[in-house]
Design a protein around this motif. Sequence first.
Motif, PDB file in Angstrom:
ATOM      1  N   ASN A 109      -0.709   5.874  -9.358  1.00  0.00           N
ATOM      2  CA  ASN A 109       0.503   6.548  -9.831  1.00  0.00           C
ATOM      3  C   ASN A 109       1.297   6.988  -8.612  1.00  0.00           C
ATOM      4  O   ASN A 109       0.733   7.207  -7.531  1.00  0.00           O
ATOM      5  CB  ASN A 109       0.144   7.790 -10.662  1.00  0.00           C
ATOM      6  CG  ASN A 109      -0.400   7.433 -12.020  1.00  0.00           C
ATOM      7  OD1 ASN A 109      -0.004   6.430 -12.607  1.00  0.00           O
ATOM      8  ND2 ASN A 109      -1.313   8.245 -12.516  1.00  0.00           N
ATOM      9  N   TRP A 110       2.581   7.158  -8.790  1.00  0.00           N
ATOM     10  CA  TRP A 110       3.448   7.586  -7.691  1.00  0.00           C
ATOM     11  C   TRP A 110       2.969   8.941  -7.150  1.00  0.00           C
ATOM     12  O   TRP A 110       2.821   9.128  -5.945  1.00  0.00           O
ATOM     13  CB  TRP A 110       4.882   7.661  -8.198  1.00  0.00           C
ATOM     14  CG  TRP A 110       5.949   7.920  -7.159  1.00  0.00           C
ATOM     15  CD1 TRP A 110       6.013   8.931  -6.252  1.00  0.00           C
ATOM     16  CD2 TRP A 110       7.114   7.142  -6.941  1.00  0.00           C
ATOM     17  NE1 TRP A 110       7.157   8.851  -5.498  1.00  0.00           N
ATOM     18  CE2 TRP A 110       7.858   7.741  -5.906  1.00  0.00           C
ATOM     19  CE3 TRP A 110       7.628   5.999  -7.529  1.00  0.00           C
ATOM     20  CZ2 TRP A 110       9.066   7.244  -5.445  1.00  0.00           C
ATOM     21  CZ3 TRP A 110       8.839   5.510  -7.070  1.00  0.00           C
ATOM     22  CH2 TRP A 110       9.537   6.127  -6.032  1.00  0.00           C
ATOM     23  N   ASP A 111       2.708   9.899  -8.034  1.00  0.00           N
ATOM     24  CA  ASP A 111       2.263  11.230  -7.599  1.00  0.00           C
ATOM     25  C   ASP A 111       0.960  11.164  -6.820  1.00  0.00           C
ATOM     26  O   ASP A 111       0.804  11.843  -5.798  1.00  0.00           O
ATOM     27  CB  ASP A 111       2.083  12.172  -8.801  1.00  0.00           C
ATOM     28  CG  ASP A 111       3.394  12.575  -9.432  1.00  0.00           C
ATOM     29  OD1 ASP A 111       4.463  12.343  -8.824  1.00  0.00           O
ATOM     30  OD2 ASP A 111       3.358  13.125 -10.548  1.00  0.00           O
ATOM     31  N   ASP A 129       8.171   8.896   0.018  1.00  0.00           N
ATOM     32  CA  ASP A 129       8.969   8.882  -1.217  1.00  0.00           C
ATOM     33  C   ASP A 129      10.372   8.341  -0.926  1.00  0.00           C
ATOM     34  O   ASP A 129      10.888   7.491  -1.657  1.00  0.00           O
ATOM     35  CB  ASP A 129       9.032  10.305  -1.788  1.00  0.00           C
ATOM     36  CG  ASP A 129       9.745  10.380  -3.113  1.00  0.00           C
ATOM     37  OD1 ASP A 129       9.340   9.678  -4.054  1.00  0.00           O
ATOM     38  OD2 ASP A 129      10.721  11.157  -3.207  1.00  0.00           O
ATOM     39  N   ILE A 132      10.247   4.486  -0.271  1.00  0.00           N
ATOM     40  CA  ILE A 132      10.100   3.692  -1.500  1.00  0.00           C
ATOM     41  C   ILE A 132      11.416   3.683  -2.273  1.00  0.00           C
ATOM     42  O   ILE A 132      11.861   2.636  -2.753  1.00  0.00           O
ATOM     43  CB  ILE A 132       8.931   4.214  -2.365  1.00  0.00           C
ATOM     44  CG1 ILE A 132       7.602   3.973  -1.642  1.00  0.00           C
ATOM     45  CG2 ILE A 132       8.937   3.532  -3.739  1.00  0.00           C
ATOM     46  CD1 ILE A 132       6.399   4.630  -2.299  1.00  0.00           C
ATOM     47  N   THR A 133      12.054   4.830  -2.373  1.00  0.00           N
ATOM     48  CA  THR A 133      13.348   4.914  -3.068  1.00  0.00           C
ATOM     49  C   THR A 133      14.380   4.019  -2.385  1.00  0.00           C
ATOM     50  O   THR A 133      15.137   3.298  -3.051  1.00  0.00           O
ATOM     51  CB  THR A 133      13.833   6.369  -3.134  1.00  0.00           C
ATOM     52  OG1 THR A 133      12.849   7.150  -3.822  1.00  0.00           O
ATOM     53  CG2 THR A 133      15.161   6.480  -3.855  1.00  0.00           C
ATOM     54  N   TRP A 144       9.167  -2.310  -8.529  1.00  0.00           N
ATOM     55  CA  TRP A 144       8.019  -1.506  -8.119  1.00  0.00           C
ATOM     56  C   TRP A 144       7.335  -1.007  -9.390  1.00  0.00           C
ATOM     57  O   TRP A 144       7.971  -0.368 -10.224  1.00  0.00           O
ATOM     58  CB  TRP A 144       8.456  -0.325  -7.262  1.00  0.00           C
ATOM     59  CG  TRP A 144       8.814  -0.737  -5.867  1.00  0.00           C
ATOM     60  CD1 TRP A 144       9.932  -1.401  -5.468  1.00  0.00           C
ATOM     61  CD2 TRP A 144       8.039  -0.521  -4.691  1.00  0.00           C
ATOM     62  NE1 TRP A 144       9.902  -1.611  -4.113  1.00  0.00           N
ATOM     63  CE2 TRP A 144       8.752  -1.075  -3.612  1.00  0.00           C
ATOM     64  CE3 TRP A 144       6.816   0.095  -4.451  1.00  0.00           C
ATOM     65  CZ2 TRP A 144       8.274  -1.036  -2.305  1.00  0.00           C
ATOM     66  CZ3 TRP A 144       6.349   0.141  -3.148  1.00  0.00           C
ATOM     67  CH2 TRP A 144       7.073  -0.418  -2.084  1.00  0.00           C
ATOM     68  N   PHE A 146       3.941   1.103 -10.677  1.00  0.00           N
ATOM     69  CA  PHE A 146       2.819   1.976 -10.320  1.00  0.00           C
ATOM     70  C   PHE A 146       1.891   2.095 -11.516  1.00  0.00           C
ATOM     71  O   PHE A 146       2.347   2.419 -12.624  1.00  0.00           O
ATOM     72  CB  PHE A 146       3.330   3.364  -9.905  1.00  0.00           C
ATOM     73  CG  PHE A 146       4.120   3.330  -8.628  1.00  0.00           C
ATOM     74  CD1 PHE A 146       3.496   3.569  -7.408  1.00  0.00           C
ATOM     75  CD2 PHE A 146       5.478   3.032  -8.636  1.00  0.00           C
ATOM     76  CE1 PHE A 146       4.221   3.523  -6.216  1.00  0.00           C
ATOM     77  CE2 PHE A 146       6.205   2.975  -7.456  1.00  0.00           C
ATOM     78  CZ  PHE A 146       5.579   3.223  -6.249  1.00  0.00           C
TER      79      PHE A 146
END
Length: 173
Positions: A109-111, A129, A132-133, A144, A146
């Motif tokens: 997961n991103w988090d 972060d 990736i953005t 992308w 996740f």
Amino acid sequence: MENSPPSIKSNVWASPFTIIQDTLEKRPWTFTDFFITKNGRQYLVQQNTIRRRLRTGDYAPDGFEDKVTIERKNPADCIASITQHRKRFERLLTRMSAYRWSAIVVESNWDDLLRLCAAETKVSPVSLDGSITAFIQRYPNVHWVFRPTRAIAMKTCWLALDRFWQDRSRYDV
């Protein structure tokens, strides 16, 4: 026949396409031991794979490796690719952008990825972060994805390749 439906025997779904696994992939997904639902019934997927060098990415449907590619990233490799190997990773994203469809599938997961970054690297999670953005915006043809586990990421990859196979006539093939 090219447009024939997949073979269904008992509760097994025999995939009509073969997945190429890049020979450089160190821990390739097996595409075994997962179920899909078709027409309200669950089926165990039976997937053929072959190991072959891909120009870009880790996975592609055989015969369409010039149109579709998926790059697998475990969490540590994702962080290292973005930080320590950024120039090489950006060259990969540039190549992936030329495909009709491509994706980075992250086994996290991103988090959780940002937490791992904070706990185990000297890289700021805010920086990761932001990178990736920025990649999402700079390379809009590279999706992308996740997923919380390796198994779910593998199934997501299979579902994406299966969807391509079903829609392949839309890709000028």
